[in-house]
Design an enzyme around this catalytic site. Structure first.
Site, mmCIF file in Angstrom:
data_model
loop_
_atom_site.group_PDB
_atom_site.id
_atom_site.type_symbol
_atom_site.label_atom_id
_atom_site.label_comp_id
_atom_site.label_asym_id
_atom_site.label_seq_id
_atom_site.Cartn_x
_atom_site.Cartn_y
_atom_site.Cartn_z
ATOM 1 N N CYS A 123 0.836 -1.206 0.000
ATOM 2 C CA CYS A 123 0.000 0.000 0.000
ATOM 3 C C CYS A 123 0.875 1.261 0.000
ATOM 4 O O CYS A 123 1.479 1.573 -1.005
ATOM 5 C CB CYS A 123 -0.990 -0.037 1.158
ATOM 6 S SG CYS A 123 -2.343 1.154 0.987
ATOM 7 N N HIS A 183 -3.733 -5.067 0.619
ATOM 8 C CA HIS A 183 -3.219 -5.556 1.902
ATOM 9 C C HIS A 183 -3.278 -7.086 1.941
ATOM 10 O O HIS A 183 -4.356 -7.666 2.112
ATOM 11 C CB HIS A 183 -4.033 -4.977 3.062
ATOM 12 C CG HIS A 183 -3.773 -3.528 3.304
ATOM 13 N ND1 HIS A 183 -2.779 -3.089 4.137
ATOM 14 C CD2 HIS A 183 -4.351 -2.418 2.789
ATOM 15 C CE1 HIS A 183 -2.762 -1.759 4.150
ATOM 16 N NE2 HIS A 183 -3.707 -1.333 3.332
ATOM 17 N N GLU A 210 -2.186 -8.985 4.260
ATOM 18 C CA GLU A 210 -2.218 -9.491 5.638
ATOM 19 C C GLU A 210 -3.623 -9.633 6.201
ATOM 20 O O GLU A 210 -3.813 -10.292 7.226
ATOM 21 C CB GLU A 210 -1.385 -8.571 6.543
ATOM 22 C CG GLU A 210 -1.979 -7.190 6.805
ATOM 23 C CD GLU A 210 -1.669 -6.157 5.724
ATOM 24 O OE1 GLU A 210 -1.896 -4.962 5.986
ATOM 25 O OE2 GLU A 210 -1.209 -6.542 4.637
ATOM 26 N N SER A 237 -0.174 -13.466 37.809
ATOM 27 C CA SER A 237 -1.490 -12.825 37.825
ATOM 28 C C SER A 237 -2.614 -13.832 37.626
ATOM 29 O O SER A 237 -3.784 -13.514 37.819
ATOM 30 C CB SER A 237 -1.561 -11.782 36.710
ATOM 31 O OG SER A 237 -1.550 -12.430 35.445
ATOM 32 N N GLY A 238 -2.263 -15.038 37.195
ATOM 33 C CA GLY A 238 -3.286 -16.011 36.815
ATOM 34 C C GLY A 238 -3.576 -15.963 35.326
ATOM 35 O O GLY A 238 -4.291 -16.804 34.791
ATOM 36 N N GLY A 239 -3.016 -14.953 34.625
ATOM 37 C CA GLY A 239 -3.246 -14.810 33.193
ATOM 38 C C GLY A 239 -2.277 -15.629 32.362
ATOM 39 O O GLY A 239 -1.357 -16.265 32.878
ATOM 40 N N ASP A 260 0.067 -14.697 29.993
ATOM 41 C CA ASP A 260 1.454 -14.265 29.801
ATOM 42 C C ASP A 260 2.341 -14.632 30.994
ATOM 43 O O ASP A 260 3.413 -15.228 30.817
ATOM 44 C CB ASP A 260 1.512 -12.755 29.559
ATOM 45 C CG ASP A 260 0.750 -12.335 28.310
ATOM 46 O OD1 ASP A 260 0.519 -13.198 27.444
ATOM 47 O OD2 ASP A 260 0.365 -11.156 28.211
#
Length: 510
Positions: free
Chosen positions: A80, A168, A170, A222-224, A226
């Site tokens: 683009c 595009h 993607e 955190s329990g998450g 990541d």
């Protein structure tokens, strides 16, 4: 182990991260860099992609990268804006389109013997998003693709591996976009497709062992997803040298502290669970302003974490679950984005701890983190969890936070999440939440008039949280959730459903 590398130069497009994710999905490693901070070439760099941009190449402020060490020396693909820049800057001309082409279009002509379009079908659907068009290209540019309205839909510069496409590749709506990118990466750049979760795990574990040696490492869980994947990687690398701290701030989901702590202990992690719920709730008493609530929760978290950390002797490293979008944001082409609110996740541990920082996930996108977790054999219940803000239910209770409000919200949230899971809808939703409003409405229960609280159900679909659409949950499901909450949660007599998308709304309410 080194990996072949693609550099993506960012001109500020909303799609830049999506290009990178598509390249990674093809098992090729890539990095995003601002257009004006081009890294020095190294032997691992096999090609360069120029992203789109909100600018027109005709604007006075338009980005003008110095491609002297790239063009003609490395394979180059302009997307683009990138394609228009390569045309305009080297002797062609870009003009405003007579018909602004946005959305779906079809390739009416493709030069199928060009390696970029190997195996791509004439008539393939592509996605356009530009108000300018390339009016003509220099003599040494060969047109290799057109749509009905755009003659220079794609081109190749003769004598060098430089290509431009005005669409595009993607985005989902370019139906053979992944194949076009694959052709560029493999056929033209010659990249090895060895960027896999298993390869990442092997190289990261080896790197962590070398970096950390025999030092002790601390990680706030955190329990998450990541922080959990970061903990598992570190445990694989340094085993008992890692200590994790999981703090209950009193604003977690119902029974979550116990459930998550149990999951971590089954994973073999050395986890210290700290129930500091009373301390957080007392500190929040009487505070209604969203920013003050966040800052209070962050301050108390730091105090609790610091106190627990000091009980562990000779810690040298603090591990964090930083992921690649966080890294990109910090060096964005436009600088750090405008702060809409303090970040959902609590961070900023005190400098006085004087710990060195290790970030094992800083090269990964969120979807890659989950794939790495699966390769590590982690529990799907943790890997597939919806994102949950660091301040927890504190920012889902609009107004001041009290124990009674937390109790109501936990009960209502528990019903909503449990029913999403039982109806097979949980994995179709990016994030689901219940919001408690500072509003009371009249109702009738039996023969009695009530004056009780309102909750909002919020569920969105997304790929990365940057944009999101409200989830079109079945009406019968919403009816059942509403009925259950009103009948079972004392203090709530009305349930509404949020049908706002992001943008213009955000996913969370505060």
């Amino acid at each position: 182990m080194s990996h072949d590398k693609i550099i993506i130069l960012d001109f500020g497009s909303q799609y830049t991260q999506l290009i990178a994710r598509r390249v990674r999905e093809l098992n090729v490693y890539c990095e995003i860099h601002p257009w004006n901070k081009i890294p020095d070439r190294d032997t691992d760099v096999k090609g360069v992609i120029l992203s789109g941009s909100p600018f027109s190449v005709r604007d006075k402020e338009a980005p003008e990268p110095d491609l002297a060490q790239i063009k003609g020396k490395l394979p180059l693909l302009g997307v683009c804006y990138g394609a228009q820049y390569l045309a305009q800057n080297y002797g062609g001309e870009v003009l405003p389109s007579e018909t602004r082409e946005y959305g779906r279009a079809r390739m009416s002509f493709i030069k199928t013997d060009n390696p970029l379009f190997h195996g791509i079908s004439t008539g393939a659907q592509v996605w356009m998003s530009h108000g300018d068009t390339i009016a003509f290209v220099p003599d040494d540019y060969e047109i290799i693709g057109s749509t009905e309205d755009v003659k220079v839909g794609a081109y190749h510069i003769n004598g060098e591996e430089t290509y431009g496409i005005q669409f595009h590749p993607e985005v989902y709506h370019t139906t053979e976009g992944k194949e076009i990118l694959g052709n560029f990466l493999v056929n033209i750049c010659g990249c090895r497709q060895d960027w896999t979760p298993d390869a990442f795990i092997d190289s990261t574990v080896a790197s962590l062992r070398k970096q950390l040696g025999k030092d002790k490492v601390l990680l706030g869980l955190s329990g998450g997803v990541d922080s959990s994947v970061a903990a598992t990687l570190l445990h694989k690398a340094v085993s008992d040298q890692l200590t994790c701290i999981f703090v209950d701030n009193g604003l977690l989901r119902k029974n979550e502290f116990t459930k998550v702590l149990d999951s971590y202990q089954h994973m073999g992690l050395n986890v210290i669970g700290v129930d500091a719920s009373d301390r957080f709730l007392e500190a929040l008493e009487g505070i209604a302003d969203p920013e003050r609530k966040r800052k209070t929760i962050g301050r108390v978290f730091i105090e609790v974490f610091d106190e627990e950390a000091r009980k562990i002797r000779d810690v040298k490293w603090l591990a964090q679950g930083t992921i690649y979008p966080d890294v990109i944001e910090s060096v964005s082409v436009n600088g750090p984005s405008a702060t809409i609110k303090s970040h959902h996740n609590v961070g900023g541990l005190p400098g006085k701890m004087r710990l060195k920082v290790v970030e094992p996930l800083k090269l990964l996108f969120k979807d890659e983190v989950r794939r790495v977790g699966r390769s590590l054999g982690m529990d799907p219940l943790i890997l597939n969890r919806h994102p949950f803000p660091g301040p927890g239910l504190g920012i889902r209770i609009l107004g001041d936070v009290t124990r009674e409000k937390v109790r109501m919200l936990q009960d209502a949230d528990d019903i909503f999440i449990a029913m999403l899971k039982s109806e097979g809808l949980y994995d179709e939703v990016w994030q689901a939440a219940v919001i408690l409003l500072p509003v009371q409405t009249v109702g009738v229960m039996g023969d009695e008039r009530t004056y009780e609280n309102v909750v909002v159900l919020r569920a969105v679909t997304s790929t990365d949280g940057m944009t999101a659409d409200w989830a079109h949950l079945p009406h019968h499901f919403l009816s059942s959730v509403s009925s259950d909450i009103i009948n079972k949660v004392k203090g709530i007599n009305r349930v509404v459903y949020d049908i706002s998308s992001k943008p213009p709304a955000t996913i969370e309410w505060e």
